[in-house]
Motif scaffolding. Structure first.
Motif, mmCIF file in Angstrom:
data_model
loop_
_atom_site.group_PDB
_atom_site.id
_atom_site.type_symbol
_atom_site.label_atom_id
_atom_site.label_comp_id
_atom_site.label_asym_id
_atom_site.label_seq_id
_atom_site.Cartn_x
_atom_site.Cartn_y
_atom_site.Cartn_z
ATOM 1 N N PRO A 129 43.879 -18.078 -26.791
ATOM 2 C CA PRO A 129 42.857 -17.794 -27.300
ATOM 3 C C PRO A 129 42.377 -16.047 -27.643
ATOM 4 O O PRO A 129 42.032 -15.128 -28.314
ATOM 5 N N ILE A 130 43.005 -15.136 -26.256
ATOM 6 C CA ILE A 130 42.375 -13.708 -26.572
ATOM 7 C C ILE A 130 43.370 -13.204 -27.697
ATOM 8 O O ILE A 130 43.752 -12.015 -27.908
ATOM 9 N N GLY A 131 45.507 -13.904 -27.345
ATOM 10 C CA GLY A 131 45.965 -13.760 -28.113
ATOM 11 C C GLY A 131 45.662 -13.584 -29.576
ATOM 12 O O GLY A 131 45.768 -13.155 -30.640
ATOM 13 N N TRP A 149 38.408 -15.262 -32.972
ATOM 14 C CA TRP A 149 38.408 -16.344 -31.494
ATOM 15 C C TRP A 149 38.799 -17.171 -32.610
ATOM 16 O O TRP A 149 38.569 -17.743 -33.863
ATOM 17 N N PHE A 150 40.179 -18.669 -31.827
ATOM 18 C CA PHE A 150 39.511 -19.928 -32.632
ATOM 19 C C PHE A 150 38.034 -20.102 -32.958
ATOM 20 O O PHE A 150 38.233 -21.044 -33.962
ATOM 21 N N ILE A 158 50.488 -15.954 -22.295
ATOM 22 C CA ILE A 158 49.953 -14.771 -22.909
ATOM 23 C C ILE A 158 50.698 -13.897 -23.707
ATOM 24 O O ILE A 158 52.336 -13.911 -23.628
ATOM 25 N N GLN A 159 50.665 -14.066 -24.608
ATOM 26 C CA GLN A 159 51.346 -13.837 -26.046
ATOM 27 C C GLN A 159 51.708 -12.314 -26.281
ATOM 28 O O GLN A 159 50.751 -11.608 -26.990
ATOM 29 N N HIS A 164 45.044 -8.921 -19.683
ATOM 30 C CA HIS A 164 44.984 -10.212 -20.620
ATOM 31 C C HIS A 164 45.704 -11.179 -19.193
ATOM 32 O O HIS A 164 44.209 -12.106 -19.438
ATOM 33 N N VAL A 165 45.870 -11.092 -18.358
ATOM 34 C CA VAL A 165 46.118 -12.043 -17.892
ATOM 35 C C VAL A 165 44.563 -12.607 -16.663
ATOM 36 O O VAL A 165 44.349 -13.100 -16.948
#
Length: 454
Positions: free
Chosen positions: A152-154, A162-163, A187-188, A209-210
């Motif tokens: 979702p963050i990607g 967001w979605f 993690i994209q 991100h992680v």
């Protein structure tokens, strides 16, 4: 009796090397002549020596041979199934299905596909607990090694939204975490490289991100997948991948997360070109080489014609064969951790990791990755880095053969385009300014395409 040949030679210290270099320079300045500085602020010396290299870290690297990953976008389930089987018969060792909606019938997609020694990745550009449960049930029932790719963050970084929203997306992730045994977080981070971030930024943003997932999901009891892109700065890219594992394992230990990350690597789009496109094969070959030496788990090579052709069997076969040659003819899979003990790579790894850790801490001190995205600071820093690299390209200091150096004026591309890499997205309302991929050669290529019309 066996004798060590090198015992016959006196060891040469770093001081002696420097003295000889100064002599050969005939008065020229050592630093001005031989030391260069990367975009990351790392000064690269002409040689690295044992007596100047002190390795402070222990690297938990991937020790398994890399797997060749084939990407398949699922439009038609039956055709995608046949393509997956054909790809596996032609050398692919892992399959990644991009599933556009949850109406796909999983049993039909996976029908008759071999499950032993094959990894299956399911990239989902939507967030559905029910569909994740179906994949988890399939994997458990068939003892299949599956990875679900949810980020979702990607989604926020590349789309601007967001979605659904922050709270609902993480509510679903927490529900998935409590029910599934299949790895589900990806993690994209390839987007950062493709948008022009330097390596320190790529590593720091990936780590931040992680960290958002570690902070916002109650328990992550599955390995995390990290997808990253690599360019042609060969030794730096090897060190980048090693630094990524070092940083991830350092962060994971703080959360008592016992798993090593699964690293998927794809060559960058940033240095790929429309004109003289066959050179893209040379670029992706060296990029895949550095990827293997850096310790990737899976490699999804980028077809040489991916910028302007739709998915096609020929482009996929060439991309796959590049990896097959590296694996089965060049034997790149036969040595574990081949970069260990290379003083230059060890020094680069340590410097990249240290600089990325400082930037990561700065991001966390300012509220974390999501907060910095919403405030626009991440996008701003990436844009500044991209502008510096673009200037180097525009002035000819960074070279792409066939594009800004030795271009073939007779090369025409206008009528070969099936995809149009210059199309702009229509303005729309977004929560944040999305991070946009941008290739170095776009401006030159647009000008050349216009000249073909005259």
């Amino acid at each position: 009796m066996a004798e060590n040949l090198f015992d016959a030679f006196e060891p040469v210290s770093s001081k002696q090397w420097k003295q000889q270099i100064q002599y050969e320079l005939k008065g020229a300045d050592y630093n001005d002549t031989l030391v260069w500085e990367s975009l990351e602020g790392i000064k690269v010396r002409p040689f690295y020596h044992e007596d100047e290299t002190y390795i402070k870290y222990t690297l938990k690297e991937n020790t398994e041979p890399f797997q060749i990953l084939q990407n398949i976008y699922v439009h038609d389930v039956n055709l995608s199934n046949k393509r997956a089987l054909d790809s596996l018969n032609r050398g692919a060792e892992s399959i990644r299905f991009t599933i556009e909606n949850e109406s796909v019938i999983l049993a039909d997609l996976m029908q008759n596909l071999p499950l032993e020694n094959v990894n299956y990745f399911f990239y989902l550009p939507f967030l559905s607990i029910d569909f994740v449960n179906k994949i988890n049930e399939f994997a458990t029932k068939n003892n299949a090694k599956c990875f679900i790719q949810l980020d979702p963050i990607g989604q926020l970084t590349k789309d601007g939204n967001w979605f659904e929203n922050l709270d609902k997306d993480f509510e679903k992730l927490n529900a998935i975490s409590s029910k599934t045994s299949v790895p589900f977080i990806t993690i994209q981070s390839g987007l950062y490289q493709n948008a022009g971030a330097n390596m320190v930024q790529q590593l720091a943003h990936t780590l931040a991100h992680v960290n958002e997932y570690f902070n916002r999901i109650k328990s992550i009891n599955q390995p995390i997948t990290i997808e990253i892109a690599v360019g042609t700065n060969y030794f730096f890219e090897i060190a980048k991948l090693r630094a990524l594992r070092l940083l991830f394992n350092t962060l994971a230990s703080e959360y008592n997360h016992p798993f090593n990350c699964h690293v998927i690597v794809t060559p960058t789009k940033r240095n790929k070109t429309l004109y003289d496109y066959n050179v893209n094969m040379l670029r992706t070959t060296t990029e895949c080489m550095s990827t293997i030496l850096g310790g990737a788990n899976s490699i999804a090579n980028l077809p040489y014609d991916a910028l302007y052709h739709k998915d096609n069997e020929f482009g996929d076969r060439i991309a796959r064969n590049q990896l097959l040659v590296l694996k089965h003819e060049s034997y790149f899979d036969k040595v574990s951790n081949p970069a260990d003990g290379a003083y230059y790579i060890e020094a680069l790894t340590e410097q990249l990791a240290e600089k990325a850790l400082l930037l990561f801490k700065e991001i966390e001190e300012k509220g974390g990755f999501i907060t910095q995205l919403i405030e626009g600071n991440i996008q701003k820093k990436i844009s500044e880095s991209a502008a510096k690299e673009q200037e180097l390209f525009d002035t000819g200091k960074e070279v792409l053969l066939g594009t800004n150096k030795y271009p073939n004026k007779n090369d025409k591309m206008k009528h070969d385009l099936e995809l149009f890499p210059f199309l702009k997205q229509k303005p729309r309302k977004t929560l944040i300014t999305p991070i946009i991929e941008k290739r170095l050669a776009e401006k030159i290529e647009q000008e050349r395409l216009k000249s073909e019309e005259n």
